[in-house]
Design a protein around this motif. Structure first.
Motif, short mmCIF file in Angstrom:
data_model
loop_
_atom_site.label_atom_id
_atom_site.label_comp_id
_atom_site.label_asym_id
_atom_site.label_seq_id
_atom_site.Cartn_x
_atom_site.Cartn_y
_atom_site.Cartn_z
N VAL A 199 2.57 -0.81 19.54
CA VAL A 199 2.66 0.13 18.42
C VAL A 199 3.27 -0.55 17.21
N LEU A 200 4.37 -1.25 17.41
CA LEU A 200 5.04 -1.93 16.30
C LEU A 200 4.16 -3.02 15.70
N ASP A 201 3.43 -3.72 16.55
CA ASP A 201 2.50 -4.74 16.04
C ASP A 201 1.45 -4.11 15.14
N GLY A 202 1.05 -2.88 15.48
CA GLY A 202 0.06 -2.17 14.68
C GLY A 202 0.58 -1.80 13.29
N PHE A 203 1.89 -1.68 13.15
CA PHE A 203 2.49 -1.37 11.85
C PHE A 203 2.60 -2.62 10.98
N GLY A 204 2.54 -3.77 11.60
CA GLY A 204 2.67 -5.02 10.86
C GLY A 204 4.13 -5.43 10.72
N GLU A 205 4.32 -6.52 10.03
CA GLU A 205 5.67 -7.04 9.83
C GLU A 205 6.51 -6.06 8.99
N PRO A 206 7.77 -5.86 9.35
CA PRO A 206 8.63 -4.94 8.59
C PRO A 206 8.68 -5.27 7.10
N ARG A 207 8.76 -6.55 6.77
CA ARG A 207 8.85 -6.94 5.36
C ARG A 207 7.61 -6.50 4.59
N GLU A 208 6.43 -6.70 5.16
CA GLU A 208 5.19 -6.33 4.48
C GLU A 208 5.08 -4.80 4.33
N LEU A 209 5.40 -4.08 5.40
CA LEU A 209 5.34 -2.61 5.33
C LEU A 209 6.34 -2.10 4.29
N ALA A 210 7.53 -2.65 4.28
CA ALA A 210 8.54 -2.24 3.30
C ALA A 210 8.06 -2.53 1.88
N ASN A 211 7.48 -3.71 1.67
CA ASN A 211 6.98 -4.05 0.33
C ASN A 211 5.91 -3.06 -0.13
N GLN A 212 5.05 -2.64 0.77
CA GLN A 212 4.02 -1.67 0.41
C GLN A 212 4.65 -0.33 0.02
N TYR A 213 5.66 0.09 0.77
CA TYR A 213 6.35 1.34 0.43
C TYR A 213 7.10 1.24 -0.89
N VAL A 214 7.77 0.12 -1.11
CA VAL A 214 8.51 -0.06 -2.36
C VAL A 214 7.54 -0.01 -3.54
N GLU A 215 6.42 -0.71 -3.44
CA GLU A 215 5.42 -0.71 -4.51
C GLU A 215 4.89 0.71 -4.73
N HIS A 216 4.67 1.43 -3.65
CA HIS A 216 4.16 2.81 -3.74
C HIS A 216 5.18 3.70 -4.46
N MET A 217 6.43 3.60 -4.06
CA MET A 217 7.44 4.51 -4.58
C MET A 217 7.92 4.13 -5.98
N LEU A 218 7.92 2.85 -6.31
CA LEU A 218 8.41 2.43 -7.61
C LEU A 218 7.30 2.26 -8.66
N LYS A 219 6.10 1.92 -8.19
CA LYS A 219 5.02 1.63 -9.15
C LYS A 219 3.81 2.54 -9.01
N GLY A 220 3.83 3.41 -8.01
CA GLY A 220 2.74 4.37 -7.86
C GLY A 220 1.49 3.81 -7.20
N THR A 221 1.57 2.65 -6.56
CA THR A 221 0.42 2.14 -5.84
C THR A 221 0.14 3.05 -4.65
N PRO A 222 -1.06 2.96 -4.07
CA PRO A 222 -1.33 3.81 -2.90
C PRO A 222 -0.35 3.50 -1.77
N PRO A 223 -0.03 4.51 -0.97
CA PRO A 223 0.87 4.27 0.16
C PRO A 223 0.20 3.35 1.18
N PRO A 224 0.98 2.76 2.06
CA PRO A 224 0.37 1.95 3.12
C PRO A 224 -0.67 2.78 3.86
N ARG A 225 -1.72 2.13 4.27
CA ARG A 225 -2.81 2.81 4.97
C ARG A 225 -2.28 3.58 6.19
N GLY A 226 -2.66 4.84 6.28
CA GLY A 226 -2.26 5.67 7.41
C GLY A 226 -0.95 6.43 7.21
N PHE A 227 -0.32 6.27 6.05
CA PHE A 227 0.95 6.93 5.78
C PHE A 227 0.84 7.84 4.58
N LYS A 228 1.82 8.73 4.45
CA LYS A 228 1.85 9.67 3.32
C LYS A 228 2.42 8.99 2.09
#
Length: 85
Positions: A56-85
């Motif tokens: 399951v964790l492998d499916g989420f990818g590396e924590p750093r990459e997932l966090a970067n996607q969330y940070v970009e989403h929340m600070l810059k309005g990019t789409p959320p990581p695939r499969g997340f709100k």
């Protein structure tokens, strides 16, 4: 390492990489990811499979990459990581 320890370690790493977010936002992301992890483990068990936290964790990818996607989403309005709100 137990499944609980694997999940805790993943979420701890994820939290570290969410440091650019305010605490409330970072905590919200951690709760969302934890919920998705637990849901995925439950689905495995409902399908008659042995729960496999590492898969399951492998499916989420590396924590750093997932966090970067969330940070970009929340600070810059990019789409959320695939499969997340």
């Amino acid at each position: 390492m137990s499944e609980r320890e694997q999940i805790h370690h993943y979420l701890k790493d994820l939290s570290k990489y969410l440091s650019r977010l305010d605490k409330l936002s970072a905590d919200e992301v951690i709760r969302e990811i934890e919920s998705h992890i637990l849901d995925a483990l439950e689905i495995q068990e409902q399908n008659g499979q042995q729960s496999d936290a590492q898969a399951v964790l492998d499916g989420f990818g590396e924590p750093r990459e997932l966090a970067n996607q969330y940070v970009e989403h929340m600070l810059k309005g990019t789409p959320p990581p695939r499969g997340f709100k």
